[in-house]
Design an enzyme around this catalytic site. Structure first.
Site, PDB file in Angstrom:
ATOM      1  N   THR A   1     -20.770 -54.575  17.189  1.00 35.95           N
ATOM      2  CA  THR A   1     -20.974 -56.260  16.667  1.00 35.95           C
ATOM      3  C   THR A   1     -21.730 -57.017  17.518  1.00 35.95           C
ATOM      4  O   THR A   1     -22.525 -58.019  17.119  1.00 35.95           O
ATOM      5  CB  THR A   1     -19.507 -56.786  16.229  1.00 35.95           C
TER       6      THR A   1
ATOM      7  N   PHE B   1     -15.403 -63.245  20.822  1.00 32.13           N
ATOM      8  CA  PHE B   1     -16.745 -63.661  20.648  1.00 32.13           C
ATOM      9  C   PHE B   1     -17.746 -62.400  20.654  1.00 32.13           C
ATOM     10  O   PHE B   1     -18.888 -62.249  21.177  1.00 32.13           O
ATOM     11  CB  PHE B   1     -16.923 -64.448  22.051  1.00 32.13           C
ATOM     12  N   TYR B   2     -17.092 -61.270  20.542  1.00 31.56           N
ATOM     13  CA  TYR B   2     -17.903 -60.058  20.363  1.00 31.56           C
ATOM     14  C   TYR B   2     -18.712 -59.796  18.989  1.00 31.56           C
ATOM     15  O   TYR B   2     -18.434 -59.270  18.192  1.00 31.56           O
ATOM     16  CB  TYR B   2     -17.045 -58.645  20.569  1.00 31.56           C
ATOM     17  N   GLY B   3     -19.748 -61.084  19.060  1.00 29.24           N
ATOM     18  CA  GLY B   3     -20.644 -60.959  17.838  1.00 29.24           C
ATOM     19  C   GLY B   3     -20.458 -62.344  17.135  1.00 29.24           C
ATOM     20  O   GLY B   3     -19.670 -63.320  17.804  1.00 29.24           O
TER      21      GLY B   3
ATOM     22  N   LYS C   1      -9.848 -60.009  23.718  1.00 27.59           N
ATOM     23  CA  LYS C   1     -10.623 -61.117  24.576  1.00 27.59           C
ATOM     24  C   LYS C   1     -10.924 -62.301  23.806  1.00 27.59           C
ATOM     25  O   LYS C   1     -11.343 -62.330  22.777  1.00 27.59           O
ATOM     26  CB  LYS C   1     -11.664 -60.716  25.192  1.00 27.59           C
TER      27      LYS C   1
END
Length: 336
Positions: free
Chosen positions: A20, A53-55, A84
């Site tokens: 992502t 916040f991965y994407g 995370k």
């Protein structure tokens, strides 16, 4: 098999970031096939690592997980899920306050919609404005509220680990894992006290980037070959990469001898340190965004002999890796 939160997991986990948080996100149906294969290759029990916040806000790890466990609810108990968060999404700075951490967890749980509990939650970086004890107190409060199953830490140094572990014990809980970078190209934890601190408190380590962001795969011969984040890494820049490829050549040589890929050698090197004398449990969590890559990276049958390890460690000593792990602007919170 290693244990995390008293649950057995495969000795190699799966990092979800690359599906992502990338220039070309993996199409959702393809991502679900990758995730399903991840569980299958791991023998039905695996650690997954993702991020709030991965994407972008509308398509990050949590959205993939919601889709996956909606389609495969029977797999929820097969995954130990570490997420995370703890980042102010306006400033992109870590915030260890109860208010921000709680809001971050609430957002993640809202996206998941009850299909899977967050087994472990970790602030992505340590907030320097809060002590480790304060951060643990805030996370323990959230854990007690039943919003998460356990407390974890990410990209932290020895003193933070020790203070946090003691604070958690005093509160009747524990630090369930520490996520740090560890690879042939980044062996820092062997010398900076992080591995020893985790061993002293029996804290498993999730070793992210065990392939050095693709460097150790043998497929990166120039900056143009690097993937999205690696393109801004100092280690892949002209003048540095040429020197760093000397280590890659040693890995490739051993891979050819053993009939496997360089990436598999790199992951096996990380795994080899797990539970050695004075070492904690170490679970490499390579990324994989295709079924073929899952089958390659999560293959735990690759083992290294003492001679293999000696060869690789001599190469690590001989080759002076050029360039930092992150660009200077991103490095100030490393080993926080």
């Amino acid at each position: 098999m290693p244990q995390v939160l008293n649950k057995q997991v495969a000795d190699i986990g799966h990092g979800l970031m690359g599906m992502t948080w990338t220039d070309t996100p993996t199409p959702i149906e393809d991502a679900l096939k990758v995730m399903k294969r991840s569980i299958e290759v791991s023998g039905g029990r695996v650690a997954w690592n993702g991020g709030e916040f991965y994407g972008p806000p509308e398509h990050n790890s949590l959205h993939l997980l919601k889709a996956y466990f909606t389609k495969y609810p029977e797999d929820a108990d097969k995954v130990v899920l570490c997420i995370k968060g703890g980042v102010n999404m306006q400033t992109f700075q870590p915030d260890g306050s109860y208010e921000l951490l709680s809001s971050s967890v609430d957002n993640c749980n809202a996206i998941l919609g009850g299909v899977k509990k967050i087994d472990q939650f970790e602030p992505a970086r340590r907030d320097p404005n809060h002590t480790p004890t304060q951060i643990i107190q805030n996370l323990a409060r959230i854990e007690k509220e039943g919003k998460i199953g356990g407390i974890s830490l990410s990209e932290v140094g020895e003193q933070t680990i020790r203070e946090a572990a003691k604070a958690a014990e005093e509160l009747g809980t524990k630090v369930s894992s520490v996520e740090v970078e560890f690879s042939l190209a980044s062996p820092d934890i062997l010398h900076n006290g992080v591995a020893k601190a985790c061993a002293d408190f029996n804290i498993p380590i999730y070793a992210y980037s065990p392939i050095g962001r693709g460097l150790l795969s043998g497929k990166v011969k120039s900056l143009a070959d690097a993937n999205w984040f690696a393109k801004i890494s100092p280690r892949f820049q002209e003048g540095n990469l040429e020197e760093n490829l000397k280590l890659v050549a040693e890995v490739e040589q051993l891979a050819e001898k053993k009939g496997c890929t360089p990436a598999q050698i790199a992951i096996a090197w990380v795994k080899n340190y797990s539970n050695k004398p004075g070492m904690p449990t170490i679970i490499p969590i390579p990324g994989a965004s295709s079924v073929s890559r899952v089958e390659e990276n999560l293959n735990s049958t690759i083992t290294l002999s003492d001679d293999d390890m000696k060869h690789l460690n001599e190469a690590v000593e001989k080759v002076d890796i050029k360039g930092g792990r992150y660009p200077e602007a991103h490095s100030k919170l490393n080993w926080g």
